[in-house]
Motif scaffolding. Structure first.
Motif, PDB file in Angstrom:
ATOM      1  N   UNK A  86       0.830  -1.214   0.000  1.00 54.07           N
ATOM      2  CA  UNK A  86       0.000   0.000   0.000  1.00 54.07           C
ATOM      3  C   UNK A  86       0.865   1.265   0.000  1.00 54.07           C
ATOM      4  N   UNK A  87       1.955   1.228   0.764  1.00 52.36           N
ATOM      5  CA  UNK A  87       2.857   2.389   0.803  1.00 52.36           C
ATOM      6  C   UNK A  87       3.503   2.608  -0.569  1.00 52.36           C
ATOM      7  N   UNK A  88       3.922   1.502  -1.217  1.00 50.16           N
ATOM      8  CA  UNK A  88       4.491   1.611  -2.572  1.00 50.16           C
ATOM      9  C   UNK A  88       3.468   2.206  -3.536  1.00 50.16           C
ATOM     10  N   UNK A  89       2.243   1.685  -3.438  1.00 52.48           N
ATOM     11  CA  UNK A  89       1.184   2.125  -4.349  1.00 52.48           C
ATOM     12  C   UNK A  89       0.897   3.612  -4.150  1.00 52.48           C
ATOM     13  N   UNK A  90       0.837   4.030  -2.889  1.00 47.17           N
ATOM     14  CA  UNK A  90       0.571   5.447  -2.608  1.00 47.17           C
ATOM     15  C   UNK A  90       1.663   6.317  -3.231  1.00 47.17           C
ATOM     16  N   UNK A  91       2.914   5.873  -3.087  1.00 42.75           N
ATOM     17  CA  UNK A  91       4.019   6.658  -3.635  1.00 42.75           C
ATOM     18  C   UNK A  91       3.914   6.735  -5.166  1.00 42.75           C
ATOM     19  N   UNK A  92       3.608   5.605  -5.789  1.00 41.06           N
ATOM     20  CA  UNK A  92       3.548   5.580  -7.255  1.00 41.06           C
ATOM     21  C   UNK A  92       2.352   6.369  -7.792  1.00 41.06           C
ATOM     22  N   UNK A  93       1.241   6.326  -7.077  1.00 42.40           N
ATOM     23  CA  UNK A  93       0.086   7.120  -7.515  1.00 42.40           C
ATOM     24  C   UNK A  93       0.385   8.610  -7.383  1.00 42.40           C
ATOM     25  N   UNK A  94       1.123   8.951  -6.315  1.00 41.80           N
ATOM     26  CA  UNK A  94       1.540  10.352  -6.146  1.00 41.80           C
ATOM     27  C   UNK A  94       2.455  10.768  -7.297  1.00 41.80           C
ATOM     28  N   UNK A  95       3.289   9.839  -7.737  1.00 43.95           N
ATOM     29  CA  UNK A  95       4.178  10.122  -8.881  1.00 43.95           C
ATOM     30  C   UNK A  95       3.336  10.469 -10.106  1.00 43.95           C
ATOM     31  N   UNK A  96       2.284   9.665 -10.346  1.00 47.17           N
ATOM     32  CA  UNK A  96       1.438   9.886 -11.529  1.00 47.17           C
ATOM     33  C   UNK A  96       0.689  11.225 -11.414  1.00 47.17           C
ATOM     34  N   UNK A  97       0.182  11.488 -10.239  1.00 47.74           N
ATOM     35  CA  UNK A  97      -0.676  12.675 -10.079  1.00 47.74           C
ATOM     36  C   UNK A  97       0.144  13.971  -9.949  1.00 47.74           C
ATOM     37  N   UNK A  98       1.236  13.906  -9.212  1.00 45.03           N
ATOM     38  CA  UNK A  98       1.989  15.137  -8.905  1.00 45.03           C
ATOM     39  C   UNK A  98       3.226  15.313  -9.799  1.00 45.03           C
ATOM     40  N   UNK A  99       4.043  14.253  -9.886  1.00 45.96           N
ATOM     41  CA  UNK A  99       5.334  14.410 -10.575  1.00 45.96           C
ATOM     42  C   UNK A  99       5.162  14.483 -12.091  1.00 45.96           C
ATOM     43  N   UNK A 100       4.155  13.762 -12.604  1.00 42.20           N
ATOM     44  CA  UNK A 100       3.980  13.726 -14.066  1.00 42.20           C
ATOM     45  C   UNK A 100       3.731  15.123 -14.677  1.00 42.20           C
TER      46      UNK A 100
END
Lengths: 208, 266
Positions: A152-166
């Motif tokens: 879940x922690x990995x998923x949260x980080x990766x979703x943040x990557x898609x939403x914020x970093x992209x």
């Protein structure tokens, strides 16, 4: 657009699950960038981009080995985040996606791994106390819970990557694309795999 | 194996895949090791559950080794625990102390061995091997996507097969060796294996670099091949001087910026 966003989210879930293989479970190396990259790229419609990002991150991730308490940059997260940035809706150019992926792989240690490891340290003390009191503990259940938490922690980080970093990545590339910095970023992404091959070759030499 | 049936061995093996799932800075794999041994302790101490809990607490203490070597230590601990359970009450503290010492010694020795082989040689070797197989596949005219996916599959198979075999076989070897663990282990030529793997990996890596440089030289241009050769040599030198991959990446980017400012392009 909805389907593409779904593919991105599914890709993030796949990377989050694959990351468990890097330390917590099995360690069969299905999470290595050289494997994860092509498969994720294939699933997201660009196997060649997947293979390229996977190869770059793979060749650049042999400089530190995970012994003792050392947390090296997380190679599956580097490759996975790089690919989630480089593919799908709002794709970021490779010269930004790859270094961003490398940086995010480095940040995974302090943001996700280290806090969860500290939590497990407290849990180890509690387990010792519970057993000393003569009560039973199901360690298998605890292990399952920790795997779920890490996922879940990995998923949260990766979703943040898609939403914020992209979006930030796209903006960055738009600004630097035609500058010397843009050329430098292209040079880094194209030349660094060769330098990585040299590093890997050096790591295989026989130490005297 | 006399006391450990195939069902129990399978349970320990499956749990050993998750030995690091409870990894922490203080305890390292200790809790995970206890989790792996839980079914076995339940079996050998089934008539004395309080002793079983004490044994579990003992095995949950700090422990760390290379994860692929866990099977060997688990097998050894299972054998020693079985002996402790069978011993008379007054002999148990001595056996428990001995077990602690042997487990600590085995974990350190196997950590050094496993880390230098699996992390230091086998994993980079498999990566180079997969790259070499991919390069060869493309040269032989294979469809690029197929070759890439095949190379990835090849990497996983090459890496996972010996790792799983060691985890599975390690259980029975450790169980059979028991206290003779160190003598038995010293009979295996691990250092020669590590050297051979590294030497082959080095040759493959340099061979790949050589083929790539030659192909670029004949297909496009001499300066571009020169850049690739310089990058490979630079990577080697960077590693020799302890530069991390991320810094190397940044350095290559900085050189690229300077080259662009000087009017040169890759």
């Amino acid at each position: 657009m909805t389907t593409e966003a779904g593919v991105l989210a599914a890709g993030a879930a796949a990377v989050a699950a694959a990351e468990l293989d890097s330390t917590l479970a099995a360690q069969l190396m299905v999470s290595r960038p050289i494997v994860l990259g092509p498969i994720l790229g294939f699933a997201m419609g660009s196997p060649l981009v997947g293979a390229f990002v996977g190869l770059v991150v793979e060749l650049l991730s042999h400089d530190k080995i995970p012994v003792g308490g050392l947390i090296p940059a997380n190679a599956p997260i580097s490759a996975g985040a790089g690919l989630l940035l480089a593919l799908g809706p709002g794709a970021v150019a490779l010269p930004v996606a790859v270094p961003a992926g490398l940086l995010l792989g480095r940040l995974h240690g302090p943001l996700v791994d280290a806090p969860l490891r500290r939590r497990r340290g407290r849990m180890a003390r509690e387990v010792g106390e519970t057993l000393a009191r003569g009560e039973d503990v199901s360690l298998g259940l605890l292990a399952g819970r920790e795997l779920l938490l890490q996922f879940l922690a990995n998923l949260a980080m990766l979703l943040a990557v898609i939403v914020v970093v992209k979006p930030l990545g796209r903006l960055t590339w738009r600004v630097v694309e035609d500058t010397a910095l843009g050329t430098g970023l292209w040079s880094a992404v194209l030349i660094s795999p060769w330098a990585g091959l040299g590093m890997l070759a050096h790591s295989m030499r026989l130490a005297r | 194996m006399t006391g450990m049936g195939p069902g129990m061995r399978l349970r320990l093996f499956l749990r050993s895949l998750f030995v690091q799932s409870l990894w922490s800075f203080e305890n390292m794999q200790g809790l995970g090791f206890g989790m792996c041994l839980e079914p076995w302790l339940g079996k050998v101490w089934k008539d004395a559950p309080a002793e079983g809990r004490r044994a579990l607490a003992r095995h949950c203490e700090h422990f760390n080794t290379n994860p692929y070597m866990t099977g060997l230590v688990l097998g050894m601990a299972a054998s020693l625990e079985e002996a402790a359970a069978a011993a008379a009450g007054e002999a148990r503290p001595g056996l428990e102390g001995r077990q602690r010492t042997l487990k600590a010694a085995a974990s350190s020795a196997l950590a050094a061995l496993g880390d230098s082989f699996f992390w230091g040689a086998w994993r980079p070797f498999c990566a180079i091997f997969a790259v070499a197989a991919g390069v060869l596949g493309v040269i032989l005219g294979g469809r690029t996507v197929t070759v890439i996916l095949a190379a990835a599959g090849f990497y996983v198979l090459a890496y996972a097969a010996p790792v799983l075999a060691l985890r599975w076989q390690g259980l029975s070897l450790g169980y059979r060796w028991g206290e003779r663990f160190a003598q038995e282990l010293s009979r295996y030529p691990f250092q020669r294996l590590i050297k051979a793997t590294r030497m082959t990996g080095l040759c493959l890596a340099l061979g790949c670099a050589g083929i790539a440089i030659f192909s670029i030289m004949s297909a496009s241009s001499l300066p571009r091949a020169g850049v690739v050769a310089a990058a490979v040599a630079g990577g080697w030198a960077a590693r020799a001087y302890g530069l991390t991959a991320r810094r190397l990446y940044a350095a290559v980017g900085a050189v690229g910026v300077l080259a662009a400012m000087a009017g040169l392009r890759w």
